[in-house]
Design an enzyme around this catalytic site. Sequence first.
Site, PDB file in Angstrom:
ATOM      1  N   HIS A 174       0.912  -1.165  -0.092  1.00  0.00           N
ATOM      2  CA  HIS A 174       0.074   0.061  -0.087  1.00  0.00           C
ATOM      3  C   HIS A 174       0.977   1.156   0.112  1.00  0.00           C
ATOM      4  O   HIS A 174       2.030   1.228   0.032  1.00  0.00           O
ATOM      5  CB  HIS A 174      -0.793   0.035   1.228  1.00  0.00           C
ATOM      6  CG  HIS A 174      -0.026   0.197   2.574  1.00  0.00           C
ATOM      7  ND1 HIS A 174       0.370  -0.835   3.131  1.00  0.00           N
ATOM      8  CD2 HIS A 174       0.392   1.451   3.249  1.00  0.00           C
ATOM      9  CE1 HIS A 174       1.202  -0.335   4.151  1.00  0.00           C
ATOM     10  NE2 HIS A 174       1.069   0.894   4.132  1.00  0.00           N
TER      11      HIS A 174
ATOM     12  N   HIS B 246       5.828   6.312  -0.731  1.00  0.00           N
ATOM     13  CA  HIS B 246       6.583   5.229  -0.941  1.00  0.00           C
ATOM     14  C   HIS B 246       5.613   3.998  -0.634  1.00  0.00           C
ATOM     15  O   HIS B 246       4.565   4.178   0.215  1.00  0.00           O
ATOM     16  CB  HIS B 246       7.828   5.172  -0.085  1.00  0.00           C
ATOM     17  CG  HIS B 246       7.441   4.979   1.307  1.00  0.00           C
ATOM     18  ND1 HIS B 246       7.073   6.351   2.229  1.00  0.00           N
ATOM     19  CD2 HIS B 246       7.344   3.916   2.282  1.00  0.00           C
ATOM     20  CE1 HIS B 246       7.033   5.762   3.393  1.00  0.00           C
ATOM     21  NE2 HIS B 246       7.102   4.356   3.589  1.00  0.00           N
TER      22      HIS B 246
HETATM   23  P1  2AM Z   1       6.545   2.190   6.333  1.00  0.00           P
HETATM   24  O1  2AM Z   1       5.885   1.354   5.283  1.00  0.00           O
HETATM   25  O2  2AM Z   1       7.249   3.318   5.905  1.00  0.00           O
HETATM   26  O3  2AM Z   1       6.852   1.516   7.518  1.00  0.00           O
HETATM   27  C1  2AM Z   1       1.262   1.019   8.489  1.00  0.00           C
HETATM   28  O4  2AM Z   1       2.216   0.825   9.610  1.00  0.00           O
HETATM   29  C2  2AM Z   1       1.915   2.055   7.888  1.00  0.00           C
HETATM   30  O5  2AM Z   1       1.828   3.287   8.243  1.00  0.00           O
HETATM   31  C3  2AM Z   1       2.992   1.754   7.099  1.00  0.00           C
HETATM   32  O6  2AM Z   1       2.988   2.037   5.799  1.00  0.00           O
HETATM   33  C4  2AM Z   1       4.120   2.574   7.530  1.00  0.00           C
HETATM   34  O7  2AM Z   1       5.156   3.044   6.831  1.00  0.00           O
HETATM   35  C5  2AM Z   1       3.203   3.960   8.352  1.00  0.00           C
HETATM   36  N1  2AM Z   1       3.902   4.111   9.368  1.00  0.00           N
HETATM   37  C6  2AM Z   1       3.993   3.282  10.621  1.00  0.00           C
HETATM   38  N2  2AM Z   1       4.540   4.265  11.511  1.00  0.00           N
HETATM   39  C7  2AM Z   1       4.652   5.511  11.277  1.00  0.00           C
HETATM   40  C8  2AM Z   1       5.046   6.681  11.693  1.00  0.00           C
HETATM   41  N3  2AM Z   1       5.482   6.873  12.864  1.00  0.00           N
HETATM   42  N4  2AM Z   1       4.760   7.823  10.769  1.00  0.00           N
HETATM   43  C9  2AM Z   1       4.260   7.711   9.715  1.00  0.00           C
HETATM   44  N5  2AM Z   1       3.947   6.554   8.979  1.00  0.00           N
HETATM   45  C10 2AM Z   1       4.111   5.550   9.583  1.00  0.00           C
END
Ligand code: 2AM
Length: 175
Positions: free
Chosen positions: A42, A124
């Site tokens: 996603h 991303h």
């Molecule tokens: P990531 O893929 O770069 O880890 C569910 O966890 C989604 O939220 C993931 O796409 C994750 O990004 C994102 N995510 C998790 N923790 C986060 C944070 N503290 N700030 C922003 N995005 C976050």
Amino acid sequence: TQAPAPGRRLFLALWPDPVVRAELARLARRLTPEHVPAANLHLTLVFLGFTPPDREAGYRAALDGLRPVPFTLELDRLGCFRGPRVLWLGPSQIPPALTALVGELQRRLAACDHEPDPRPFAAHVTLARRFSGSAPAYPLPSPIRWPAARIVLAESRSQPGGVRYEPLADWPVGL
Ligand code: 2AM
């Protein structure tokens, strides 16, 4: 002992349709055995974090009637986030309609006291975590075209087999 406060870990994301998901999954598999499960692919729009039920209800009400302008992502760029050792795929050009969408989401959520992420939006798709390599230096042979179709409110669930994302609500793009 005290029961944990009720609530769930939420985020808003662009959700790939099965065709785009399959393309993303094929690329991820080709790049590394550490790839995330296909079902987890996603693109996060807004991370909401731990959310109590009344707060979640407020977010859902604030997003009612959301009608994003259609856009297509050209995912053409691989990179790594060093800290969490994430291998990601992203667009080198951000469509103005995507920037507008994230701004609109932030505005609606701010009205429910959501604290905006101080970091700038970084579009991303996480392809792998705990990735032990470095992002391939070669350009992506053919970009993945992703016509945005669906925005999802998803829950992030930690399970014995790893994290899983559960769609809770969705909004169509450009219908
Ligand atoms: P990531 O893929 O770069 O880890 C569910 O966890 C989604 O939220 C993931 O796409 C994750 O990004 C994102 N995510 C998790 N923790 C986060 C944070 N503290 N700030 C922003 N995005 C976050």
